[in-house]
Design a protein around this motif. Structure first.
Motif, PDB file in Angstrom:
ATOM      1  N   THR A 272      17.192  23.796  95.215  1.00 63.72           N
ATOM      2  CA  THR A 272      17.255  24.202  96.620  1.00 63.72           C
ATOM      3  C   THR A 272      16.576  25.550  96.781  1.00 63.72           C
ATOM      4  OG1 THR A 272      19.347  25.381  96.388  1.00 63.72           O
ATOM      5  CG2 THR A 272      19.470  23.012  96.926  1.00 63.72           C
ATOM      6  N   GLY A 273      16.280  25.888  98.027  1.00 62.98           N
ATOM      7  CA  GLY A 273      15.684  27.192  98.301  1.00 62.98           C
ATOM      8  C   GLY A 273      16.569  28.329  97.859  1.00 62.98           C
ATOM      9  N   VAL A 274      17.872  28.164  98.048  1.00 64.30           N
ATOM     10  CA  VAL A 274      18.815  29.213  97.656  1.00 64.30           C
ATOM     11  C   VAL A 274      18.758  29.437  96.155  1.00 64.30           C
ATOM     12  CG1 VAL A 274      21.268  29.810  97.553  1.00 64.30           C
ATOM     13  CG2 VAL A 274      20.316  28.757  99.614  1.00 64.30           C
ATOM     14  N   ALA A 275      18.661  28.381  95.377  1.00 65.49           N
ATOM     15  CA  ALA A 275      18.621  28.522  93.923  1.00 65.49           C
ATOM     16  C   ALA A 275      17.271  29.045  93.441  1.00 65.49           C
ATOM     17  CB  ALA A 275      18.924  27.183  93.261  1.00 65.49           C
ATOM     18  N   THR A 276      16.214  28.762  94.180  1.00 65.52           N
ATOM     19  CA  THR A 276      14.869  29.194  93.778  1.00 65.52           C
ATOM     20  C   THR A 276      14.683  30.695  93.981  1.00 65.52           C
ATOM     21  OG1 THR A 276      14.020  27.015  94.351  1.00 65.52           O
ATOM     22  CG2 THR A 276      12.404  28.760  94.113  1.00 65.52           C
ATOM     23  N   ALA A 277      15.271  31.246  95.025  1.00 66.30           N
ATOM     24  CA  ALA A 277      15.194  32.688  95.275  1.00 66.30           C
ATOM     25  C   ALA A 277      16.215  33.375  94.386  1.00 66.30           C
ATOM     26  CB  ALA A 277      15.470  32.980  96.743  1.00 66.30           C
ATOM     27  N   THR A 278      15.749  34.167  93.444  1.00 65.92           N
ATOM     28  CA  THR A 278      16.648  34.785  92.475  1.00 65.92           C
ATOM     29  C   THR A 278      16.863  36.269  92.694  1.00 65.92           C
ATOM     30  OG1 THR A 278      14.812  35.161  90.952  1.00 65.92           O
ATOM     31  CG2 THR A 278      16.027  33.076  90.720  1.00 65.92           C
ATOM     32  N   THR A 279      16.018  36.899  93.514  1.00 62.68           N
ATOM     33  CA  THR A 279      16.090  38.339  93.725  1.00 62.68           C
ATOM     34  C   THR A 279      15.921  38.634  95.204  1.00 62.68           C
ATOM     35  OG1 THR A 279      15.009  38.624  91.566  1.00 62.68           O
ATOM     36  CG2 THR A 279      15.083  40.556  92.999  1.00 62.68           C
ATOM     37  N   ALA A 280      16.551  39.690  95.675  1.00 61.99           N
ATOM     38  CA  ALA A 280      16.381  40.090  97.069  1.00 61.99           C
ATOM     39  C   ALA A 280      14.903  40.291  97.371  1.00 61.99           C
ATOM     40  CB  ALA A 280      17.152  41.382  97.349  1.00 61.99           C
ATOM     41  N   GLY A 281      14.431  39.719  98.469  1.00 57.82           N
ATOM     42  CA  GLY A 281      13.031  39.833  98.856  1.00 57.82           C
ATOM     43  C   GLY A 281      12.166  38.674  98.403  1.00 57.82           C
ATOM     44  N   ASP A 282      12.689  37.785  97.549  1.00 55.46           N
ATOM     45  CA  ASP A 282      11.919  36.616  97.118  1.00 55.46           C
ATOM     46  C   ASP A 282      11.568  35.736  98.311  1.00 55.46           C
ATOM     47  OD1 ASP A 282      12.118  37.407  94.514  1.00 55.46           O
ATOM     48  OD2 ASP A 282      13.367  35.723  93.841  1.00 55.46           O
ATOM     49  N   ILE A 283      10.452  35.042  98.214  1.00 59.88           N
ATOM     50  CA  ILE A 283      10.013  34.097  99.237  1.00 59.88           C
ATOM     51  C   ILE A 283       9.952  32.714  98.597  1.00 59.88           C
ATOM     52  CG2 ILE A 283       8.072  33.419 100.688  1.00 59.88           C
ATOM     53  CD1 ILE A 283       7.384  36.407 100.867  1.00 59.88           C
ATOM     54  N   VAL A 284      10.450  31.716  99.305  1.00 57.25           N
ATOM     55  CA  VAL A 284      10.418  30.348  98.817  1.00 57.25           C
ATOM     56  C   VAL A 284       9.315  29.604  99.569  1.00 57.25           C
ATOM     57  CG1 VAL A 284      11.716  28.196  98.581  1.00 57.25           C
ATOM     58  CG2 VAL A 284      12.871  30.401  98.284  1.00 57.25           C
ATOM     59  N   TYR A 285       8.491  28.848  98.842  1.00 54.24           N
ATOM     60  CA  TYR A 285       7.412  28.078  99.460  1.00 54.24           C
ATOM     61  C   TYR A 285       7.299  26.729  98.777  1.00 54.24           C
ATOM     62  CZ  TYR A 285       4.673  29.574  95.424  1.00 54.24           C
ATOM     63  OH  TYR A 285       4.226  29.797  94.153  1.00 54.24           O
ATOM     64  N   ALA A 286       6.663  25.790  99.460  1.00 55.46           N
ATOM     65  CA  ALA A 286       6.482  24.448  98.915  1.00 55.46           C
ATOM     66  C   ALA A 286       5.176  24.383  98.136  1.00 55.46           C
ATOM     67  CB  ALA A 286       6.477  23.418 100.038  1.00 55.46           C
ATOM     68  N   THR A 287       5.238  23.813  96.945  1.00 57.05           N
ATOM     69  CA  THR A 287       4.030  23.605  96.148  1.00 57.05           C
ATOM     70  C   THR A 287       3.497  22.193  96.316  1.00 57.05           C
ATOM     71  OG1 THR A 287       5.356  22.987  94.229  1.00 57.05           O
ATOM     72  CG2 THR A 287       4.702  25.307  94.422  1.00 57.05           C
ATOM     73  N   ALA A 288       4.364  21.304  96.769  1.00 55.52           N
ATOM     74  CA  ALA A 288       4.021  19.901  97.047  1.00 55.52           C
ATOM     75  C   ALA A 288       5.194  19.328  97.840  1.00 55.52           C
ATOM     76  CB  ALA A 288       3.800  19.131  95.750  1.00 55.52           C
ATOM     77  N   ALA A 289       5.111  18.070  98.201  1.00 58.67           N
ATOM     78  CA  ALA A 289       6.218  17.443  98.911  1.00 58.67           C
ATOM     79  C   ALA A 289       7.470  17.499  98.048  1.00 58.67           C
ATOM     80  CB  ALA A 289       5.873  15.993  99.244  1.00 58.67           C
ATOM     81  N   ASN A 290       8.544  18.010  98.614  1.00 56.06           N
ATOM     82  CA  ASN A 290       9.851  18.096  97.940  1.00 56.06           C
ATOM     83  C   ASN A 290       9.835  18.949  96.678  1.00 56.06           C
ATOM     84  OD1 ASN A 290      11.058  16.329  99.868  1.00 56.06           O
ATOM     85  ND2 ASN A 290      10.069  14.622  98.803  1.00 56.06           N
ATOM     86  N   ALA A 291       8.899  19.878  96.572  1.00 57.39           N
ATOM     87  CA  ALA A 291       8.829  20.757  95.397  1.00 57.39           C
ATOM     88  C   ALA A 291       8.772  22.205  95.883  1.00 57.39           C
ATOM     89  CB  ALA A 291       7.604  20.424  94.555  1.00 57.39           C
ATOM     90  N   LEU A 292       9.718  23.000  95.433  1.00 56.66           N
ATOM     91  CA  LEU A 292       9.797  24.392  95.849  1.00 56.66           C
ATOM     92  C   LEU A 292       9.461  25.323  94.699  1.00 56.66           C
ATOM     93  CD1 LEU A 292      13.134  24.315  97.887  1.00 56.66           C
ATOM     94  CD2 LEU A 292      10.793  24.203  98.758  1.00 56.66           C
ATOM     95  N   ALA A 293       8.957  26.505  95.049  1.00 55.55           N
ATOM     96  CA  ALA A 293       8.720  27.556  94.075  1.00 55.55           C
ATOM     97  C   ALA A 293       9.077  28.871  94.731  1.00 55.55           C
ATOM     98  CB  ALA A 293       7.260  27.562  93.619  1.00 55.55           C
ATOM     99  N   GLY A 294       9.285  29.872  93.934  1.00 55.95           N
ATOM    100  CA  GLY A 294       9.616  31.195  94.454  1.00 55.95           C
ATOM    101  C   GLY A 294       8.515  32.187  94.152  1.00 55.95           C
ATOM    102  N   LEU A 295       8.348  33.128  95.053  1.00 57.10           N
ATOM    103  CA  LEU A 295       7.396  34.213  94.860  1.00 57.10           C
ATOM    104  C   LEU A 295       8.189  35.499  94.950  1.00 57.10           C
ATOM    105  CD1 LEU A 295       4.412  35.119  94.563  1.00 57.10           C
ATOM    106  CD2 LEU A 295       4.291  35.154  97.054  1.00 57.10           C
ATOM    107  N   GLY A 296       8.172  36.270  93.875  1.00 59.70           N
ATOM    108  CA  GLY A 296       8.932  37.513  93.842  1.00 59.70           C
ATOM    109  C   GLY A 296       8.401  38.529  94.836  1.00 59.70           C
TER     110      GLY A 296
END
Length: 186
Positions: free
Chosen positions: A13-37
């Motif tokens: 989930t987006g909540v689990a992908t964001a690990t640090t304050a200020g992280d941004i969650v974005y989609a890398t493909a359909a139903n695939a999330l990644a985080g950007l510190g």
């Protein structure tokens, strides 16, 4: 088994992908999330190409030219360089954003002043200002983005012309300054 499926589903989930304050969650493909510190100070978020993942960029260079004394004038009906409003620097390649501001007027009623930004010999934005009554001082701002500047030395300049009478750019301190011309590589 139930714990494994529930736990694994929550880990994407987006909540689990964001690990640090200020992280941004974005989609890398359909139903695939990644985080950007969180980016470093004085960086900005950008997408380098359509469909690309976001990344942080920096303002790599800033160069400024300003005329602070002596009003500038022209009666030329063809574009000429605005004295002191030329900046030359070596870019890293990519986009260059150029800003120009001034206080200007035209001495004749219903005459126009035109301003344009150039990179080398490539025209950027062109703006015109009409003085309905003559000698009507107006603040002018102009910006142009050159998206494909090669990694090389480039000259950025402001040119101007009039439709008639005398155009004036004020740099004497009473009405403002000519410029600055600000070139920023992004």
């Amino acid at each position: 088994l139930l714990n494994t499926h529930i736990r694994d589903n929550f880990l994407v989930t987006g909540v689990a992908t964001a690990t640090t304050a200020g992280d941004i969650v974005y989609a890398t493909a359909a139903n695939a999330l990644a985080g950007l510190g969180l980016g470093a100070a004085r960086t900005f978020l950008r997408a380098p190409a359509s469909g690309s993942v976001p990344l942080y960029g920096v303002v790599a260079q800033v160069s400024v030219a300003t005329v602070t004394a002596g009003n500038l004038s022209t009666t030329s009906v063809s574009f000429v360089d605005l004295t002191g409003m030329t900046v030359t620097f070596t870019t890293l390649g990519g986009g260059v954003l150029v800003f120009f501001t001034c206080v200007q007027d035209n001495g004749g009623a219903n005459n126009r002043n035109w301003f344009k930004i150039l990179m080398d010999t490539t025209d950027g934005e062109i703006s015109q200002f009409e003085s309905a009554a003559g000698n009507l001082e107006q603040t002018m701002a102009l910006a142009s983005f050159f998206s494909a500047a090669s990694a090389a030395s480039h000259t950025f300049k402001i040119q101007w012309k009039v439709s008639g009478s005398t155009g004036t750019v004020y740099a004497d301190g009473t009405a403002g300054v000519a410029g600055p011309v600000t070139c920023t590589t992004v």
